[in-house]
Design a protein around this motif. Structure first.
Motif, mmCIF file in Angstrom:
data_model
loop_
_atom_site.group_PDB
_atom_site.id
_atom_site.type_symbol
_atom_site.label_atom_id
_atom_site.label_comp_id
_atom_site.label_asym_id
_atom_site.label_seq_id
_atom_site.Cartn_x
_atom_site.Cartn_y
_atom_site.Cartn_z
ATOM 1 N N MET A 1 12.916 30.680 35.648
ATOM 2 C CA MET A 1 13.731 30.792 36.856
ATOM 3 C C MET A 1 14.624 32.046 36.785
ATOM 4 S SD MET A 1 16.463 28.072 38.404
ATOM 5 C CE MET A 1 17.998 28.865 37.983
ATOM 6 N N LYS A 2 14.757 32.684 37.902
ATOM 7 C CA LYS A 2 15.605 33.873 38.038
ATOM 8 C C LYS A 2 17.071 33.445 37.948
ATOM 9 C CE LYS A 2 14.205 36.482 41.409
ATOM 10 N NZ LYS A 2 13.938 37.305 42.589
ATOM 11 N N ARG A 3 17.852 34.133 37.098
ATOM 12 C CA ARG A 3 19.292 33.841 37.021
ATOM 13 C C ARG A 3 20.059 35.009 37.607
ATOM 14 N NH1 ARG A 3 21.548 32.454 31.607
ATOM 15 N NH2 ARG A 3 23.289 31.647 32.795
ATOM 16 N N LEU A 4 20.948 34.703 38.551
ATOM 17 C CA LEU A 4 21.806 35.714 39.176
ATOM 18 C C LEU A 4 23.241 35.326 38.864
ATOM 19 C CD1 LEU A 4 19.994 35.905 42.620
ATOM 20 C CD2 LEU A 4 19.855 37.574 40.765
ATOM 21 N N ILE A 5 23.861 36.095 37.994
ATOM 22 C CA ILE A 5 25.190 35.749 37.497
ATOM 23 C C ILE A 5 26.220 36.732 38.053
ATOM 24 C CG2 ILE A 5 26.615 35.435 35.444
ATOM 25 C CD1 ILE A 5 23.955 34.930 33.892
ATOM 26 N N ILE A 6 27.188 36.185 38.771
ATOM 27 C CA ILE A 6 28.316 36.993 39.234
ATOM 28 C C ILE A 6 29.250 37.153 38.034
ATOM 29 C CG2 ILE A 6 30.396 36.964 40.677
ATOM 30 C CD1 ILE A 6 28.758 35.379 42.768
ATOM 31 N N ILE A 7 29.639 38.389 37.734
ATOM 32 C CA ILE A 7 30.591 38.615 36.642
ATOM 33 C C ILE A 7 31.749 39.447 37.185
ATOM 34 C CG2 ILE A 7 29.278 40.597 35.735
ATOM 35 C CD1 ILE A 7 30.210 39.599 32.875
ATOM 36 N N ALA A 8 32.966 38.950 36.961
ATOM 37 C CA ALA A 8 34.141 39.613 37.525
ATOM 38 C C ALA A 8 35.382 39.260 36.725
ATOM 39 C CB ALA A 8 34.345 39.163 38.984
ATOM 40 N N ALA A 9 36.401 40.093 36.893
ATOM 41 C CA ALA A 9 37.741 39.777 36.405
ATOM 42 C C ALA A 9 38.625 39.789 37.650
ATOM 43 C CB ALA A 9 38.217 40.809 35.393
ATOM 44 N N ALA A 10 39.318 38.681 37.895
ATOM 45 C CA ALA A 10 40.159 38.570 39.087
ATOM 46 C C ALA A 10 41.482 37.919 38.715
ATOM 47 C CB ALA A 10 39.447 37.749 40.167
ATOM 48 N N ALA A 11 42.530 38.369 39.376
ATOM 49 C CA ALA A 11 43.876 37.850 39.125
ATOM 50 C C ALA A 11 44.053 36.477 39.773
ATOM 51 C CB ALA A 11 44.901 38.839 39.670
ATOM 52 N N GLU A 12 45.206 35.872 39.549
ATOM 53 C CA GLU A 12 45.526 34.564 40.142
ATOM 54 C C GLU A 12 45.418 34.613 41.669
ATOM 55 O OE1 GLU A 12 46.026 31.829 38.490
ATOM 56 O OE2 GLU A 12 46.584 32.491 36.479
ATOM 57 N N ASN A 13 45.735 35.768 42.270
ATOM 58 C CA ASN A 13 45.638 35.924 43.733
ATOM 59 C C ASN A 13 44.277 36.511 44.143
ATOM 60 O OD1 ASN A 13 46.203 38.488 42.654
ATOM 61 N ND2 ASN A 13 47.400 39.133 44.423
ATOM 62 N N ASN A 14 43.292 36.424 43.228
ATOM 63 C CA ASN A 14 41.925 36.919 43.443
ATOM 64 C C ASN A 14 41.823 38.444 43.547
ATOM 65 O OD1 ASN A 14 40.344 34.635 43.093
ATOM 66 N ND2 ASN A 14 40.742 33.930 45.171
ATOM 67 N N ALA A 15 42.894 39.159 43.207
ATOM 68 C CA ALA A 15 42.835 40.627 43.212
ATOM 69 C C ALA A 15 41.780 41.104 42.217
ATOM 70 C CB ALA A 15 44.194 41.209 42.828
ATOM 71 N N LEU A 16 40.959 42.069 42.670
ATOM 72 C CA LEU A 16 39.940 42.680 41.807
ATOM 73 C C LEU A 16 40.323 44.101 41.433
ATOM 74 C CD1 LEU A 16 36.669 41.690 43.711
ATOM 75 C CD2 LEU A 16 37.262 40.993 41.379
ATOM 76 N N GLY A 17 40.834 44.850 42.415
ATOM 77 C CA GLY A 17 41.144 46.238 42.148
ATOM 78 C C GLY A 17 41.830 46.908 43.315
ATOM 79 N N LYS A 18 42.193 48.155 43.089
ATOM 80 C CA LYS A 18 42.875 48.953 44.106
ATOM 81 C C LYS A 18 42.385 50.391 43.977
ATOM 82 C CE LYS A 18 47.621 49.915 45.625
ATOM 83 N NZ LYS A 18 47.354 49.907 47.030
ATOM 84 N N ASP A 19 42.120 51.023 45.111
ATOM 85 C CA ASP A 19 41.661 52.414 45.138
ATOM 86 C C ASP A 19 40.439 52.628 44.235
ATOM 87 O OD1 ASP A 19 43.802 52.969 46.859
ATOM 88 O OD2 ASP A 19 45.148 53.322 45.162
ATOM 89 N N ASN A 20 39.505 51.683 44.301
ATOM 90 C CA ASN A 20 38.247 51.732 43.548
ATOM 91 C C ASN A 20 38.455 51.803 42.037
ATOM 92 O OD1 ASN A 20 35.504 51.386 43.804
ATOM 93 N ND2 ASN A 20 35.047 53.554 43.774
ATOM 94 N N ASP A 21 39.495 51.096 41.553
ATOM 95 C CA ASP A 21 39.759 51.046 40.118
ATOM 96 C C ASP A 21 40.332 49.673 39.781
ATOM 97 O OD1 ASP A 21 39.816 51.953 37.537
ATOM 98 O OD2 ASP A 21 41.327 53.510 37.879
ATOM 99 N N LEU A 22 40.229 49.302 38.499
ATOM 100 C CA LEU A 22 40.847 48.057 38.048
ATOM 101 C C LEU A 22 42.354 48.265 37.949
ATOM 102 C CD1 LEU A 22 38.375 47.146 35.158
ATOM 103 C CD2 LEU A 22 38.447 46.181 37.460
ATOM 104 N N VAL A 23 43.118 47.170 38.051
ATOM 105 C CA VAL A 23 44.580 47.283 37.984
ATOM 106 C C VAL A 23 45.130 46.769 36.654
ATOM 107 C CG1 VAL A 23 45.062 47.378 40.461
ATOM 108 C CG2 VAL A 23 44.741 45.152 39.374
#
Length: 163
Positions: A1-23
């Motif tokens: 079976m094909k596995r599609l895994i979302i991988i991310a780092a997100a803050a408590e408020n779901n923030a991922l980044g700003k100005d195309n960069d990590l914070v």
């Protein structure tokens, strides 16, 4: 079976980044990202691709853009929809969806797993991770990483599987 895994780092408020960069800068989270994704296909939006100074070693890059004339800054596969990207993943392969916000949102319906590093703080951001709806996702593993002299913030690795 094909596995599609979302991988991310997100803050408590779901923030991922700003100005195309990590914070934030979390070396152990980068190490885990590298360990999990090495040897696999990584699927991302154009802006995420452009945030890299060069290709990530030992990974096949698949970039999604609506721009039919897009030329990436390093060799990679360019497609024009998430569906086209997923079609490039074989039946017994694992691929990682690595961002950004719009690609994460689109992929929640098709992903099989989520590897989320939850950073224990809130940040000002312009890109956010979608809410994880616990009707569809089960938390199957949790590992806390304390704040230390190399990590300004505590964070927790959360592994979810689709119900």
């Amino acid at each position: 079976m094909k596995r599609l895994i979302i991988i991310a780092a997100a803050a408590e408020n779901n923030a991922l980044g700003k100005d195309n960069d990590l914070v934030w800068h979390l070396p152990d989270d980068f190490k885990r990202f590298k360990a999990l994704t090495t040897g696999h296909k990584i699927i991302m939006g154009r802006k995420t691709l452009e945030s890299f100074p060069k290709a990530l070693p030992n990974r096949e890059h698949i970039a999604i853009t609506r721009d039919t004339n897009y030329t990436p800054k390093f060799p990679c596969t360019v497609v024009h929809s998430l569906e086209q990207a997923i079609d490039l993943v074989g039946d017994h392969e694992t691929a990682f969806i690595i961002g950004g916000g719009e690609i994460y949102k689109q992929s929640m319906a098709v992903a099989t797993d989520i590897e989320l590093s939850r950073v224990h703080d809130t940040f000002e951001a312009d890109t956010f991770f979608p809410e994880i709806d616990e009707k569809y996702w089960s938390l199957v593993q949790e590992e806390h990483h304390p704040k230390d002299d190399r990590h300004q913030y505590a964070f927790t690795y959360l592994t979810y599987s689709k119900k």
